[in-house]
Each structure stands twice: as C-alpha cells, then as structure tokens.
Design a protein around this motif. Structure first.
Motif, PDB file in Angstrom:
ATOM      1  N   GLY A   1       6.613  -3.998  13.190  1.00 48.10           N
ATOM      2  CA  GLY A   1       6.746  -2.602  12.779  1.00 48.10           C
ATOM      3  C   GLY A   1       5.700  -2.235  11.749  1.00 48.10           C
ATOM      4  O   GLY A   1       5.514  -2.958  10.756  1.00 48.10           O
ATOM      5  N   PHE A   2       4.987  -1.121  11.987  1.00 44.18           N
ATOM      6  CA  PHE A   2       3.946  -0.709  11.048  1.00 44.18           C
ATOM      7  C   PHE A   2       4.062   0.783  10.780  1.00 44.18           C
ATOM      8  O   PHE A   2       3.096   1.520  10.798  1.00 44.18           O
ATOM      9  N   GLY A   3       5.316   1.223  10.533  1.00 43.05           N
ATOM     10  CA  GLY A   3       5.550   2.602  10.167  1.00 43.05           C
ATOM     11  C   GLY A   3       5.407   2.795   8.675  1.00 43.05           C
ATOM     12  O   GLY A   3       4.691   2.062   7.991  1.00 43.05           O
ATOM     13  N   ARG A   4       6.137   3.774   8.128  1.00 43.13           N
ATOM     14  CA  ARG A   4       5.974   4.108   6.716  1.00 43.13           C
ATOM     15  C   ARG A   4       6.371   2.961   5.796  1.00 43.13           C
ATOM     16  O   ARG A   4       5.799   2.805   4.721  1.00 43.13           O
ATOM     17  N   MET A   5       7.326   2.105   6.217  1.00 39.37           N
ATOM     18  CA  MET A   5       7.728   0.987   5.358  1.00 39.37           C
ATOM     19  C   MET A   5       6.833  -0.222   5.571  1.00 39.37           C
ATOM     20  O   MET A   5       6.434  -0.891   4.616  1.00 39.37           O
ATOM     21  N   GLY A   6       6.496  -0.509   6.819  1.00 37.50           N
ATOM     22  CA  GLY A   6       5.638  -1.654   7.099  1.00 37.50           C
ATOM     23  C   GLY A   6       4.277  -1.537   6.440  1.00 37.50           C
ATOM     24  O   GLY A   6       3.718  -2.530   5.960  1.00 37.50           O
ATOM     25  N   GLN A   7       3.736  -0.328   6.399  1.00 36.30           N
ATOM     26  CA  GLN A   7       2.421  -0.133   5.781  1.00 36.30           C
ATOM     27  C   GLN A   7       2.453  -0.476   4.296  1.00 36.30           C
ATOM     28  O   GLN A   7       1.495  -1.044   3.755  1.00 36.30           O
ATOM     29  N   ILE A   8       3.543  -0.144   3.621  1.00 30.93           N
ATOM     30  CA  ILE A   8       3.646  -0.445   2.186  1.00 30.93           C
ATOM     31  C   ILE A   8       3.888  -1.929   1.961  1.00 30.93           C
ATOM     32  O   ILE A   8       3.266  -2.556   1.085  1.00 30.93           O
ATOM     33  N   VAL A   9       4.785  -2.525   2.751  1.00 29.72           N
ATOM     34  CA  VAL A   9       5.100  -3.949   2.578  1.00 29.72           C
ATOM     35  C   VAL A   9       3.866  -4.815   2.822  1.00 29.72           C
ATOM     36  O   VAL A   9       3.674  -5.865   2.179  1.00 29.72           O
ATOM     37  N   SER A  10       2.993  -4.398   3.737  1.00 30.44           N
ATOM     38  CA  SER A  10       1.825  -5.216   4.081  1.00 30.44           C
ATOM     39  C   SER A  10       0.803  -5.278   2.954  1.00 30.44           C
ATOM     40  O   SER A  10       0.022  -6.245   2.873  1.00 30.44           O
ATOM     41  N   GLN A  11       0.787  -4.286   2.075  1.00 29.97           N
ATOM     42  CA  GLN A  11      -0.285  -4.203   1.077  1.00 29.97           C
ATOM     43  C   GLN A  11      -0.300  -5.387   0.110  1.00 29.97           C
ATOM     44  O   GLN A  11      -1.364  -5.990  -0.119  1.00 29.97           O
ATOM     45  N   PRO A  12       0.817  -5.779  -0.526  1.00 28.07           N
ATOM     46  CA  PRO A  12       0.748  -6.942  -1.427  1.00 28.07           C
ATOM     47  C   PRO A  12       0.435  -8.243  -0.684  1.00 28.07           C
ATOM     48  O   PRO A  12      -0.221  -9.138  -1.248  1.00 28.07           O
ATOM     49  N   LEU A  13       0.876  -8.373   0.563  1.00 35.81           N
ATOM     50  CA  LEU A  13       0.561  -9.575   1.338  1.00 35.81           C
ATOM     51  C   LEU A  13      -0.935  -9.683   1.574  1.00 35.81           C
ATOM     52  O   LEU A  13      -1.534 -10.758   1.413  1.00 35.81           O
ATOM     53  N   ILE A  14      -1.542  -8.563   1.958  1.00 33.14           N
ATOM     54  CA  ILE A  14      -2.988  -8.562   2.195  1.00 33.14           C
ATOM     55  C   ILE A  14      -3.738  -8.773   0.888  1.00 33.14           C
ATOM     56  O   ILE A  14      -4.756  -9.493   0.834  1.00 33.14           O
TER      57      ILE A  14
ATOM     58  N   ALA B   1      -3.600   3.260  13.042  1.00 32.34           N
ATOM     59  CA  ALA B   1      -3.869   2.150  12.114  1.00 32.34           C
ATOM     60  C   ALA B   1      -5.285   1.630  12.297  1.00 32.34           C
ATOM     61  O   ALA B   1      -5.959   1.260  11.321  1.00 32.34           O
ATOM     62  N   ASP B   2      -5.753   1.612  13.531  1.00 38.69           N
ATOM     63  CA  ASP B   2      -7.099   1.115  13.798  1.00 38.69           C
ATOM     64  C   ASP B   2      -8.159   1.976  13.106  1.00 38.69           C
ATOM     65  O   ASP B   2      -9.193   1.473  12.661  1.00 38.69           O
ATOM     66  N   GLU B   3      -7.897   3.292  13.023  1.00 33.78           N
ATOM     67  CA  GLU B   3      -8.848   4.182  12.356  1.00 33.78           C
ATOM     68  C   GLU B   3      -8.993   3.854  10.877  1.00 33.78           C
ATOM     69  O   GLU B   3     -10.007   4.167  10.259  1.00 33.78           O
ATOM     70  N   PHE B   4      -7.955   3.243  10.293  1.00 34.22           N
ATOM     71  CA  PHE B   4      -7.992   2.889   8.868  1.00 34.22           C
ATOM     72  C   PHE B   4      -8.286   1.401   8.652  1.00 34.22           C
ATOM     73  O   PHE B   4      -8.096   0.879   7.554  1.00 34.22           O
ATOM     74  N   GLY B   5      -8.724   0.729   9.711  1.00 38.00           N
ATOM     75  CA  GLY B   5      -9.169  -0.650   9.575  1.00 38.00           C
ATOM     76  C   GLY B   5      -8.108  -1.700   9.728  1.00 38.00           C
ATOM     77  O   GLY B   5      -8.356  -2.876   9.403  1.00 38.00           O
ATOM     78  N   PHE B   6      -6.915  -1.345  10.190  1.00 42.06           N
ATOM     79  CA  PHE B   6      -5.844  -2.326  10.384  1.00 42.06           C
ATOM     80  C   PHE B   6      -5.807  -2.751  11.851  1.00 42.06           C
ATOM     81  O   PHE B   6      -5.808  -1.914  12.751  1.00 42.06           O
ATOM     82  N   LYS B   7      -5.756  -4.061  12.072  1.00 39.49           N
ATOM     83  CA  LYS B   7      -5.624  -4.572  13.436  1.00 39.49           C
ATOM     84  C   LYS B   7      -4.141  -4.777  13.713  1.00 39.49           C
ATOM     85  O   LYS B   7      -3.497  -5.646  13.129  1.00 39.49           O
ATOM     86  N   VAL B   8      -3.605  -3.947  14.605  1.00 36.46           N
ATOM     87  CA  VAL B   8      -2.191  -4.010  14.974  1.00 36.46           C
ATOM     88  C   VAL B   8      -2.116  -4.264  16.472  1.00 36.46           C
ATOM     89  O   VAL B   8      -2.843  -3.659  17.257  1.00 36.46           O
ATOM     90  N   TRP B   9      -1.222  -5.161  16.871  1.00 34.79           N
ATOM     91  CA  TRP B   9      -1.084  -5.539  18.268  1.00 34.79           C
ATOM     92  C   TRP B   9       0.128  -4.851  18.882  1.00 34.79           C
ATOM     93  O   TRP B   9       1.110  -4.571  18.196  1.00 34.79           O
ATOM     94  N   TYR B  10       0.032  -4.610  20.177  1.00 35.63           N
ATOM     95  CA  TYR B  10       1.133  -3.949  20.881  1.00 35.63           C
ATOM     96  C   TYR B  10       2.177  -4.970  21.309  1.00 35.63           C
ATOM     97  O   TYR B  10       1.843  -6.006  21.909  1.00 35.63           O
ATOM     98  N   GLY B  11       3.447  -4.661  21.037  1.00 38.25           N
ATOM     99  CA  GLY B  11       4.519  -5.545  21.475  1.00 38.25           C
ATOM    100  C   GLY B  11       5.864  -5.090  20.942  1.00 38.25           C
ATOM    101  O   GLY B  11       5.958  -4.521  19.851  1.00 38.25           O
TER     102      GLY B  11
END
Length: 590
Positions: free
Chosen positions: A420-433, A452-462
């Motif tokens: 999941g890379f919605g409004r919560m996933g995007q925030i949670v990912s930041q400290p990990l990265i 997400a790709d436009e902002f440089g994030f590689k997200v896979w479909y599944g």
C-alpha cells in the motif's frame, strides 16, 4: 391538491386552521419511504415515487390533484439549478461551451429523429409523432441531478458533461415550443415578426438578468449583510432565485435556466456559500415534493386502459434514446463505461415533456387522451430509471484498470516489504528510506503507481491480499512487513496470510478504527495503530497549549488519557495479551 388548497383558503378566510393533515401525510410518506428504500439499496428517488403512489389518488387517496403539487414542487428543480449555478463560475461555463452546444445538440437532434419514428411506426400522424418523441427526448433534470448527487459524480468530468446536455435541453424547450405552435393547425399563420419579437423578448430578459447580477446583486447582499438578519438574507436568496425564474418565464424561457444563470452570476460572490446554505433546505424539501407529486400522477386507470400501447412505447422510447445517447457518446470519444452510464441515467422522459404535451394539446396536435397516455409513458419511464441504475451498477462490467507503465511484483528482495502506497504508506516509508533500509513497495492501484513514479518512487503492481503475490514480492525473506493499504478488509487479510505463512516475519499494520484494531490483534499483528489515534492525541495536546494550560500539566493529562485508552483496549482484546509498557508504545504484541 387543489381541493385541499381551496379548503385551506376557505378555512383561512373564516378563521380556520391550515389543513395540517395534508402536510403531515406528505412528510410522513417521505420520512417512512425514503430511509426504507435507501436501506434496501433502491435510492431516495424511487422511495419518493413509491410514497407518492401510495398516498395519491390510486393509493390511499389522501390527494386528488397531483398536478397542483408538481407545479409547486417544480421550484425544487429551480432551486437545484441555482445551487448548480453557484458551483459554475463563468470561466468554467465558458470552458463547457463545446460540450453544451456540440454534445447537447447532437444528442437532442438524433434522439428527436429516432423517437419520432416510434409514433410513425404505430401509425400516428407526423406532427403527433414528432411531438410525442420530442417530449421524451427532454430528460428529467430532477431525477438525473439527484442521481448524480447521490453517486457523488456531479463534480466529475462525466457528471459535468451530463449537466451540459441538460442545460442545452433547457435551452431547447423554447424553440421546441415555438415549433409546436408552428405545427398546429393554422400554425403557419404565426408571422415572422411575431417570432422575432418573441426571440427579442427572451434575449432582453437574459440581458436584464445578466445586468442585474453584475451590478445589483453583490451590493444588495452586502447591504443586507450589514443591516439585515439571517432570515432576511434567506428571504433575499429566495427572492433572487424566484425572481430570476419568473423573469425567464416572462421571456418564454425555462424557469430552471433563469435560476441557473442567477447562480452563475453569484458564483464568484463572497456570499456564495451563505446563499447555498440558505437555499439548500428549501431545495431538498421541494425536490422531494416534486418526486412525490410524480408518483401521485401515475394514473393507473389510464395505464390499465392503454396498457398495450404503454407497454410498447415505454421500452421503445427508452431503448432508442439509450442507443442514441450511447452512440453519440462513443462518437465524441467517451469511454464505453461512461457512454453506457450516461445512457442509463438519461433514458427517461422529463418534466418538460408535460409542458410540451400540454402545449401540443392546446394547439390541437394531440388530444386530451393522447396527452394523458404520453404523460403516463413519461412517468413510467421516470419510475423505471432508478431500477435501471441499480441493475446497471450490479451487472455492468467494472472497467479494468490500465496497466500501462506498471510492472508486476515478482522476484523482489528487500529488507522491508510495504503493501500500500496511499496517504499513510507514503509517510511511513519516509523514515525507512531516510535510514537507508531497502524497501519494496507494492500497490494495487495503477494510477497511484504512475503518480509515485513521477516523484521518483519505484512501486510495483500487486494485490498484497493474495498469497502468491506475497511470495513473489519476497515476503518470506523480508525482515518486516508493513500493511497499510486503503482497504480495511485487505489489511486484515494481509495480516492473517502473512502471520500464517511467514510466522517469523514481524507484521505491523494500519487500523482504521478501534474495532478493526481488535481484528488485527486477533489476526496476529505484531503492531497495529489506529490511523487517527496519534494525530488526535497531538491535536488535543495542542488545543490545551493554545488555551494556555501549563505544558507539564498538559503532558501529564495526555499521558493519563493515553494510558486509559490503552488499558480499555487491552480489556477489549481477547485474552488480555498486552503488557502495560508496550501498550503505551502503541499496542505492540509480544
């Protein structure tokens, strides 16, 4: 309701009271039927129609003149168009000019040609066939607008295109009424100067309304805001709407069009939101009353006496109109799904058909019996529309998402698997990265992946709620699984699958509410957090600080509230499996 109105006038003249029974019956019918039909998934429009039929002349008989109610309740349609106009700034309306005049004109002309053929095929004269088909072309603004509002599609591009067509149909009623007069026996005696005078009067009314809206309305509302009360502002809002409608009616135009123009002229006013709030209660009540009146007007005697003709004409008119709408939509590059939905929404005849048929009867093109049958055909189509929408929503194939530019999750290897890379996933990912942890992100919405790709994030479909996708995404080799999709059931399923298949991999999950948090605990989540919990605590803490409370006292009370919440949550969970310290850290499971 003419009898009741007359009785009311007589009672008032002799000091009697208002016939409250009629008002109570109308309100009770709406209050009982609408929630029931909405609960059954049938929509509020069908509830109003059924309630009207139940209390009308062919039901319990509380009312005997539904047309009187319809004429009053048409103000609900007028107020509805005013509210729509408030949302349509002149720049937006100008941007829609192509949709109004190209899409609207194409649909109206082709539908008139197709529907006229129904009457000709049944052996009716050309003029009567033309009037019958043309009246059915004019869609019900009230029903379609209500449906769009309930479906939340009014502000979407496809909703705006439907509104554009409805606006064109409102404009088309004027030349169509003139054409009815021309087709009447002796109609050729209508002179060219008379027609030109009629057109000039209509244009003059539009110019007067535009001038008043541009130079008078804002100063008037500014003055009332300074020296008038709230009730005076509400009265002024109704005065503007009804005055604009009356002016357009004097000019031979649609009342709804006048209200819409008034709304557009006030759309950039600083009083727009106040006006919308003042008009909204009247709009809702009158629009519901309109649907009640339509239900009452369903003359079962006429349907029984002419059932064969009605049984032929209703599906013939509706199917041909749907075919035309779908074809025009596809030719003008609408998607199949949008064209089909538009065809189903606009398949019925509308309230303007009653006006056109009455005018044709007065000019001798159709008889009184024909007018009654055609009115019944239109009303039956109105009643069928909500049912057709329900069937469409249940049976129409859901559009498959485009996977262009999207790669499937397969053979991924990372320390953290985020689902999941919605409004919560995007925030949670930041400290990990930020800490340099390798992270694989999978998401089931292709558009989110492309964004997400436009902002440089590689997200896979599944779809992370499928076991094969979890294996392909490397869940078995991950050090942590983060489940934060935007679907409650999906989060629960991901947690249950992951803890069953990969019991040694910690799973932290997003909870939507307290009950969902308990579900995740039972599914085996190592850590879950209600998505609004910490933000609400932070907001409460800041509220106390803004009120000047001592910071140490604020921290103490917040710790106490947090502790009480976690203790209650511990007691609610089966087995009481939490330790107090871990509860304060956010519901960690050991």
């Amino acid at each position: 309701m003419a009898t009741e109105v007359t009785a009311a006038a007589g009672a008032a003249a002799h000091g009697g009271g208002v016939p409250l029974l009629s008002v109570v019956v109308l309100l009770a019918a709406a209050v009982l039927a609408v929630p029931l039909f909405r609960r059954l998934g049938l929509g509020s429009v069908l509830g109003y129609l059924a309630a009207g039929l139940a209390i009308g002349p062919f039901g319990l008989g509380f009312f005997h003149d539904p047309q009187a109610i319809i004429h009053v309740a048409e103000l609900g349609v007028v107020l509805f168009l005013f509210v729509i106009g408030l949302e349509m700034q002149p720049s937006r309306l100008w941007a829609m000019r192509g949709e109004i005049f190209v899409l609207g004109l194409a649909q109206v002309l082709l539908a008139i040609a197709a529907l006229t053929c129904v009457g000709l095929a049944l052996g009716f004269p050309v003029a009567a066939s033309f009037v019958s088909g043309t009246g059915f072309v004019l869609t019900s603004t009230a029903i379609v607008m209500q449906m769009l509002a309930e479906r939340g599609e009014m502000a979407l591009p496809k909703g705006r295109r439907i509104i554009a067509i409805l606006l064109f149909e409102d404009l088309a009623i004027v030349p169509l009424l003139a054409l009815v007069a021309f087709l009447a026996p002796g109609g050729e005696e209508v002179t060219l100067p008379a027609r030109l005078i009629g057109i000039a009067v209509g244009l003059g009314c539009i110019a007067a309304l535009v001038a008043a809206g541009r130079y008078l309305l804002n100063p008037m509302f500014g003055l009332l805001a300074r020296f008038g009360g709230r009730e005076v502002m509400a009265a002024a809002a109704l005065l503007v709407v009804l005055g604009a409608a009356l002016l357009m009616q004097w000019g031979g135009l649609s009342m709804a069009m006048g209200a819409f123009l008034a709304g557009v002229l006030l759309s950039e006013s600083s009083f727009r939101h106040q006006l919308e709030a003042d008009v909204e209660p009247f709009r809702g009540l009158l629009l519901g009353l309109f649907f009640l009146g339509v239900g009452m007007a369903l003359d079962l005697r006429i349907i029984a006496a002419n059932w064969a003709l009605i049984a032929i004409c209703v599906p013939a008119y509706m199917l041909l109109k749907m075919l035309v709408i779908y074809t025009v939509g596809r030719v003008l590059r609408a998607s199949r799904a949008e064209a089909l939905e538009r065809a189903v929404l606009m398949a019925q005849g509308g309230e303007f058909a009653f006006v056109l048929y009455s005018s044709a009867m007065q000019f001798g093109i159709i008889s009184g019996q024909d007018n009654a049958v055609l009115t019944a055909i239109v009303i039956v189509s109105m009643v069928l529309t909500p049912l057709m929408i329900i069937l469409h929503d249940r049976l129409a194939p859901k559009p498959a998402p485009s996977l262009d530019g999207v790669e499937a999750a397969e053979g991924l290897e990372a320390r953290v698997l985020m689902i999941g890379f919605g409004r919560m996933g995007q925030i949670v990912s930041q400290p990990l990265i930020a800490r340099g942890h390798s992270i694989s992100i999978i998401e089931s919405d292709p558009q989110t992946i492309r964004d997400a790709d436009e902002f440089g994030f590689k997200v896979w479909y599944g779809d992370g709620a499928r076991l094969d996708i979890l294996h392909a995404a490397g869940a078995g080799n991950a050090s942590l699984i983060v489940a934060v999709p935007g679907d409650r059931q999906a989060v629960t399923r991901i947690v249950a699958l992951a803890k069953h298949e990969f019991p040694l991999v910690p799973v932290i999950a997003r909870a939507f509410d307290r009950e969902h948090a308990r579900e995740l605990v039972e599914a085996g989540a190592d850590y879950q957090l209600r998505e609004t919990l910490e933000s609400a605590f932070a907001m409460g803490r800041e509220a106390l600080l803004q009120l000047g409370d001592d910071p140490d006292a604020v921290e103490a009370v917040m710790a106490e509230i947090r502790g009480r919440d976690m203790e209650r949550f511990q007691m609610e969970c089966v087995g009481g499996i939490f330790a107090g310290r871990d509860l304060l850290l956010g519901n960690r499971r050991d």
